[in-house]
Scaffold this motif. Structure first.
Motif, mmCIF file in Angstrom:
data_model
loop_
_atom_site.group_PDB
_atom_site.id
_atom_site.type_symbol
_atom_site.label_atom_id
_atom_site.label_comp_id
_atom_site.label_asym_id
_atom_site.label_seq_id
_atom_site.Cartn_x
_atom_site.Cartn_y
_atom_site.Cartn_z
ATOM 1 N N PRO A 95 78.317 -11.561 -122.821
ATOM 2 C CA PRO A 95 78.368 -11.149 -124.232
ATOM 3 C C PRO A 95 79.754 -10.667 -124.659
ATOM 4 O O PRO A 95 80.136 -10.823 -125.825
ATOM 5 C CB PRO A 95 77.332 -10.015 -124.302
ATOM 6 C CG PRO A 95 76.369 -10.319 -123.200
ATOM 7 C CD PRO A 95 77.224 -10.871 -122.102
ATOM 8 N N TRP A 98 81.709 -13.813 -125.501
ATOM 9 C CA TRP A 98 81.322 -14.379 -126.799
ATOM 10 C C TRP A 98 82.051 -13.661 -127.930
ATOM 11 O O TRP A 98 82.579 -14.288 -128.844
ATOM 12 C CB TRP A 98 79.817 -14.243 -127.024
ATOM 13 C CG TRP A 98 78.939 -14.835 -125.974
ATOM 14 C CD1 TRP A 98 79.281 -15.766 -125.030
ATOM 15 C CD2 TRP A 98 77.560 -14.526 -125.746
ATOM 16 N NE1 TRP A 98 78.202 -16.056 -124.232
ATOM 17 C CE2 TRP A 98 77.135 -15.313 -124.651
ATOM 18 C CE3 TRP A 98 76.647 -13.674 -126.357
ATOM 19 C CZ2 TRP A 98 75.828 -15.263 -124.169
ATOM 20 C CZ3 TRP A 98 75.348 -13.615 -125.880
ATOM 21 C CH2 TRP A 98 74.946 -14.407 -124.795
ATOM 22 N N SER A 99 82.047 -12.342 -127.851
ATOM 23 C CA SER A 99 82.642 -11.536 -128.909
ATOM 24 C C SER A 99 84.158 -11.721 -128.971
ATOM 25 O O SER A 99 84.743 -11.850 -130.054
ATOM 26 C CB SER A 99 82.292 -10.065 -128.676
ATOM 27 O OG SER A 99 82.656 -9.272 -129.773
ATOM 28 N N ASN A 217 74.394 -5.620 -123.498
ATOM 29 C CA ASN A 217 75.056 -6.409 -124.534
ATOM 30 C C ASN A 217 76.017 -5.592 -125.390
ATOM 31 O O ASN A 217 76.463 -6.070 -126.436
ATOM 32 C CB ASN A 217 73.999 -7.085 -125.405
ATOM 33 C CG ASN A 217 73.207 -8.122 -124.629
ATOM 34 O OD1 ASN A 217 73.668 -9.237 -124.406
ATOM 35 N ND2 ASN A 217 72.018 -7.742 -124.183
ATOM 36 N N ALA A 220 79.172 -7.131 -126.747
ATOM 37 C CA ALA A 220 79.197 -7.946 -127.959
ATOM 38 C C ALA A 220 79.834 -7.180 -129.112
ATOM 39 O O ALA A 220 80.391 -7.779 -130.037
ATOM 40 C CB ALA A 220 77.780 -8.379 -128.333
ATOM 41 N N LEU A 239 75.255 -10.822 -133.368
ATOM 42 C CA LEU A 239 75.580 -11.229 -131.999
ATOM 43 C C LEU A 239 74.945 -10.272 -130.994
ATOM 44 O O LEU A 239 74.373 -10.700 -129.978
ATOM 45 C CB LEU A 239 77.098 -11.268 -131.816
ATOM 46 C CG LEU A 239 77.596 -11.803 -130.468
ATOM 47 C CD1 LEU A 239 77.252 -13.284 -130.316
ATOM 48 C CD2 LEU A 239 79.109 -11.596 -130.331
ATOM 49 N N TYR A 240 75.042 -8.994 -131.274
ATOM 50 C CA TYR A 240 74.444 -7.976 -130.405
ATOM 51 C C TYR A 240 72.926 -8.134 -130.356
ATOM 52 O O TYR A 240 72.312 -8.095 -129.275
ATOM 53 C CB TYR A 240 74.819 -6.594 -130.935
ATOM 54 C CG TYR A 240 74.321 -5.424 -130.119
ATOM 55 C CD1 TYR A 240 74.607 -5.315 -128.763
ATOM 56 C CD2 TYR A 240 73.592 -4.399 -130.719
ATOM 57 C CE1 TYR A 240 74.169 -4.224 -128.021
ATOM 58 C CE2 TYR A 240 73.153 -3.301 -129.990
ATOM 59 C CZ TYR A 240 73.436 -3.223 -128.642
ATOM 60 O OH TYR A 240 73.005 -2.141 -127.910
ATOM 61 N N GLY A 243 72.016 -11.016 -128.194
ATOM 62 C CA GLY A 243 72.145 -10.671 -126.784
ATOM 63 C C GLY A 243 70.962 -9.869 -126.277
ATOM 64 O O GLY A 243 70.470 -10.091 -125.164
ATOM 65 N N GLY A 331 74.980 -18.806 -120.722
ATOM 66 C CA GLY A 331 75.988 -17.956 -121.346
ATOM 67 C C GLY A 331 77.357 -18.604 -121.381
ATOM 68 O O GLY A 331 78.100 -18.475 -122.367
#
Length: 346
Positions: A95, A98-99, A217, A220, A239-240, A243, A331
């Motif tokens: 995560p 991703w962020s 997460n 994120a 997004l969080y 996750g 992921g």
């Protein structure tokens, strides 16, 4: 015919589990049982013999092999932080990636230095979280076959030794956190309460996976703020949320291989978390102005999760583990989609 070390290892394991059988077929069906006087010493002997056996096998760079190749007195600490099972570190780290990737400037790759820094932090915080978990769960772990060999439960490491080790891990993690901006330092410090209290949630709620999701997460939120200086909640919150939903899926799959229910630890059942996760990812993508490759990858992510759920055999622990571990690839796939989608913006 067994090698001497293998024969000794087999014998030690039988003794540890409480049953000592005579060699050759017994004259009757009786089984002699005895409880080992020094459980931690037996586990240490088992680890030493396993290490000697592994040395005869082909060279391998797997995490478990690296841990087993470490000095014997160091191995319990490496296993305490689950260095031999890196999947948890991956699930904590992804995560963050991703962020960080979503926060990259249009047409640019994500910040490699920040990805490395967060990878180090994930390794340390996952180790710290496992140490805290095992300190809280010592008595529970003794009653579950899958966890009875953990270093604290088996007596290889005392609670005081674990506490000192925890202090070292948290100190190093603090050093990583202090490399970030002030906003991110405060945001990162706020997650510590979740790290400490999560193990207790298994005793009081049917939703321990939800608390785990909130904890795992946090990156994120932190990844974006580390790049931008603060959170854009229109991107970070979806997004969080995604996750957290993802964690509810994979941790419920993981829980089906355990016998935690026997000792009063509760687990949720799988439900429609995949739909919620995908909805959050779509919203985060829209607000981050993501492009076609991102949404194409989301289709693959949805298919991967659907396959996990509908092909899962909850009566086979090995299948549960296989599906659980496959979430690392999921992921990474999402990370790739974010990176390519961001490059597509240029």
């Amino acid at each position: 015919t067994m090698f001497p070390a293998k024969l000794a290892l087999s014998t030690l394991k039988r003794i540890h589990h409480g049953a000592c059988y005579r060699y050759g077929p017994p004259s009757d069906s009786r089984v002699w049982k005895r409880k080992p006087k020094n459980q931690s010493a037996i586990w240490s002997s088992i680890r030493l013999l396993e290490t000697q056996q592994n040395g005869r096998r082909r060279f391998s760079l797997s995490a478990a092999t690296i841990v087993n190749s470490a000095p014997v007195h160091v191995q319990p600490y490496l296993r305490l932080m689950r260095l031999d099972k890196p999947i948890g570190t991956w699930l904590l780290y992804l995560p963050c990636t991703w962020s960080i990737a979503l926060a990259a400037n249009p047409g640019c790759f994500p910040d490699l230095g920040m990805l490395t820094l967060f990878g180090t932090g994930a390794l340390l915080m996952r180790g710290a979280g496992c140490t805290i978990n095992d300190m809280w769960d010592k008595d529970f772990d003794k009653k579950v076959s899958r966890t009875a060999s953990r270093p604290i439960a088996s007596g290889e490491i005392s609670r005081m030794q674990a506490l000192v080790f925890l202090g070292g891990q948290l100190s190093l993690a603090l050093g990583v956190l202090l490399c970030l901006n002030y906003y991110s330092i405060a945001l990162g410090a706020a997650s510590l309460s979740l790290v400490i209290t999560y193990p207790l949630m298994k005793r009081f709620t049917y939703w321990p996976q939800f608390v785990l999701g909130l904890t795992f997460n946090w990156g994120a939120l932190l990844g974006w703020s580390a790049i931008k200086g603060s959170c854009d909640w229109s991107v970070c919150l979806p997004l969080y949320f995604s996750g957290v939903m993802w964690t509810l899926v994979y941790d419920t799959i993981y829980a089906h291989q355990e016998d935690d229910i026997k000792v009063g630890v509760k687990s949720t059942a799988l439900s429609g978390f995949v739909v919620a996760m995908m909805s959050g990812l779509v919203l985060a993508g829209v607000n981050a102005e993501q492009t076609l490759p991102y949404y194409a990858v989301l289709t693959g992510v949805a298919m991967h999760l659907t396959n996990q759920i509908y092909t899962l055999d909850i009566n086979k622990p090995e299948d549960c583990w296989k599906k659980f571990v496959s979430n690392r690839n999921l992921g990474l796939l999402l990370f790739l989609g974010i990176v390519v989608g961001n490059l597509w913006k240029e």
